[in-house]
Design a protein around this motif. Structure first.
Motif, PDB file in Angstrom:
ATOM      1  N   SER A 172      -9.068  -1.277  14.369  1.00 46.21           N
ATOM      2  CA  SER A 172      -9.662  -0.503  13.357  1.00 46.21           C
ATOM      3  C   SER A 172     -10.883  -0.173  13.570  1.00 46.21           C
ATOM      4  CB  SER A 172      -9.622  -1.324  11.914  1.00 46.21           C
ATOM      5  OG  SER A 172     -10.496  -2.320  11.949  1.00 46.21           O
ATOM      6  N   VAL A 195     -13.676   2.376  -0.031  1.00 44.99           N
ATOM      7  CA  VAL A 195     -12.772   3.113   1.038  1.00 44.99           C
ATOM      8  C   VAL A 195     -12.323   4.342   0.620  1.00 44.99           C
ATOM      9  CG1 VAL A 195     -12.370   1.155   2.432  1.00 44.99           C
ATOM     10  CG2 VAL A 195     -10.759   1.620   0.749  1.00 44.99           C
ATOM     11  N   MET A 202      -8.724   6.447   1.207  1.00 48.45           N
ATOM     12  CA  MET A 202      -7.489   6.459   1.963  1.00 48.45           C
ATOM     13  C   MET A 202      -6.135   7.358   1.471  1.00 48.45           C
ATOM     14  SD  MET A 202      -8.216   3.811   4.115  1.00 48.45           S
ATOM     15  CE  MET A 202      -6.735   3.393   4.774  1.00 48.45           C
ATOM     16  N   LEU A 216      -0.979   3.210   4.629  1.00 45.48           N
ATOM     17  CA  LEU A 216      -2.126   4.164   4.281  1.00 45.48           C
ATOM     18  C   LEU A 216      -3.102   4.384   5.652  1.00 45.48           C
ATOM     19  CD1 LEU A 216      -3.487   2.158   1.149  1.00 45.48           C
ATOM     20  CD2 LEU A 216      -2.279   4.244   1.114  1.00 45.48           C
ATOM     21  N   SER A 217      -3.854   5.772   5.363  1.00 39.08           N
ATOM     22  CA  SER A 217      -4.636   6.086   6.813  1.00 39.08           C
ATOM     23  C   SER A 217      -5.896   6.774   6.126  1.00 39.08           C
ATOM     24  CB  SER A 217      -3.694   6.966   7.456  1.00 39.08           C
ATOM     25  OG  SER A 217      -4.592   7.643   8.607  1.00 39.08           O
ATOM     26  N   SER A 218      -7.029   6.512   6.934  1.00 38.80           N
ATOM     27  CA  SER A 218      -8.316   7.141   6.444  1.00 38.80           C
ATOM     28  C   SER A 218      -8.226   8.601   6.809  1.00 38.80           C
ATOM     29  CB  SER A 218      -9.427   6.373   7.270  1.00 38.80           C
ATOM     30  OG  SER A 218      -9.328   6.623   8.737  1.00 38.80           O
ATOM     31  N   PHE A 225      -7.782   6.519  -3.362  1.00 32.79           N
ATOM     32  CA  PHE A 225      -6.365   6.315  -2.769  1.00 32.79           C
ATOM     33  C   PHE A 225      -5.862   7.654  -3.160  1.00 32.79           C
ATOM     34  CE2 PHE A 225      -7.810   2.055  -3.333  1.00 32.79           C
ATOM     35  CZ  PHE A 225      -7.607   1.457  -2.144  1.00 32.79           C
TER      36      PHE A 225
END
Length: 291
Positions: A16, A117, A119, A182-184, A285
């Motif tokens: 990551s 974060v 996401m 999930l992805s950024s 999210f």
């Protein structure tokens, strides 16, 4: 955590943060850290300050990490460090295991970097219309830690989420995220719905809902703690009061009175029931659908 779980966690962190995996075997890896990981793990603030000022390309450190069981000579938290000189430079070698300082440092790095974060859920392949666009709703997800404290302590974790489009609150939001990929990065053929709530308003709604929930919990533990607090304070008074009454005014009497007050304050802090609420981490999210 066993050795395999530790290794899986470390590899996930390295991937990551964009580290370069040079060599990998069942129980050992050699890795060249990325600039991001090097800043977090190597404790070289002066070096990175120089890099930032001079604008030069950084030379990150290389580690050889072993995930085998530590030897008894290393103790429970220490980790023997050795150095291997190669044609490509120095490799710092050490063991990583549950309880080691290096693993604790990795945990702390993940905790700090993951406190907030953004996401996006990755859509299922084959289901998207290449010419269409799928709507995504933004959710504010927050992990609350509630501590019920007296001379004993109990902690509860609540993973809640609120739709920033509609204001709907999902008290099982943490469970909802567990099975989602999930992805950024924002997926293709996706458009984000406009938010009806600001982050401040969404957080305020979650806090108010949590406050209402806590008002309805069973507080019999607090009543028991208060009775124990009063009992302990009475014991302190019965112990010190006769001695204070028997002593003439003096420096020794003043010192004894101060000692009595300090002991009462310690008992009060230890036994007084209290509830504290803190935010462990949070994130935005973006999930498919209109919620």
């Amino acid at each position: 955590m066993n050795a395999k779980q530790v290794q899986k966690f470390v590899l996930s962190y390295l991937d990551s943060t964009g580290c370069q995996l040079i060599e990998k075997s069942p129980n050992r890896i050699t890795v060249k850290l990325s600039p991001k990981a090097d800043r977090s793990l190597t404790n070289r603030p002066f070096y990175w300050s120089f890099v930032d000022r001079a604008g030069v390309d950084p030379e990150t450190m290389t580690y050889g990490w072993s995930f085998e069981n530590p030897s008894t000579e290393q103790g429970s938290s220490g980790s023997l460090i050795s150095y291997l000189m190669t044609d490509n430079g120095r490799i710092v070698q050490e063991d990583i295991y549950f309880g080691s300082r290096r693993l604790h440092q990795l945990f702390e790095a993940v905790r700090q970097e993951g406190r907030c974060v953004t996401m996006f859920e990755e859509p299922s392949r084959g289901r998207l219309d290449p010419l269409g666009s799928q709507p995504y709703t933004a959710w504010l997800g927050v992990n609350f830690k509630v501590s019920f404290e007296c001379d004993m302590k109990r902690e509860e974790i609540y993973g809640w989420g609120i739709s920033l489009a509609t204001g709907i609150i999902d008290e099982n939001f943490l469970e909802t995220l567990k099975d989602r990929k999930l992805s950024s990065r924002l997926p293709s053929n996706v458009h984000l719905l406009r938010n009806g709530l600001s982050l401040r308003k969404g957080m305020s709604q979650l806090e108010l809902t949590m406050e209402r929930k806590l008002k309805n919990v069973d507080f019999s533990w607090a009543e028991d703690a208060e009775r124990r607090r009063q009992d302990e304070l009475q014991r302190i008074k019965h112990y010190y009061a006769p001695m204070l009454e028997a002593m003439e005014p003096s420096v020794q009497r003043e010192e004894l009175a101060i000692r009595s007050q300090q002991r009462e304050a310690e008992i009060d802090w230890q036994y007084r029931p209290r509830v504290s609420l803190s935010v462990m981490n949070c994130g935005i999210f973006h999930l498919p659908g209109i919620h």
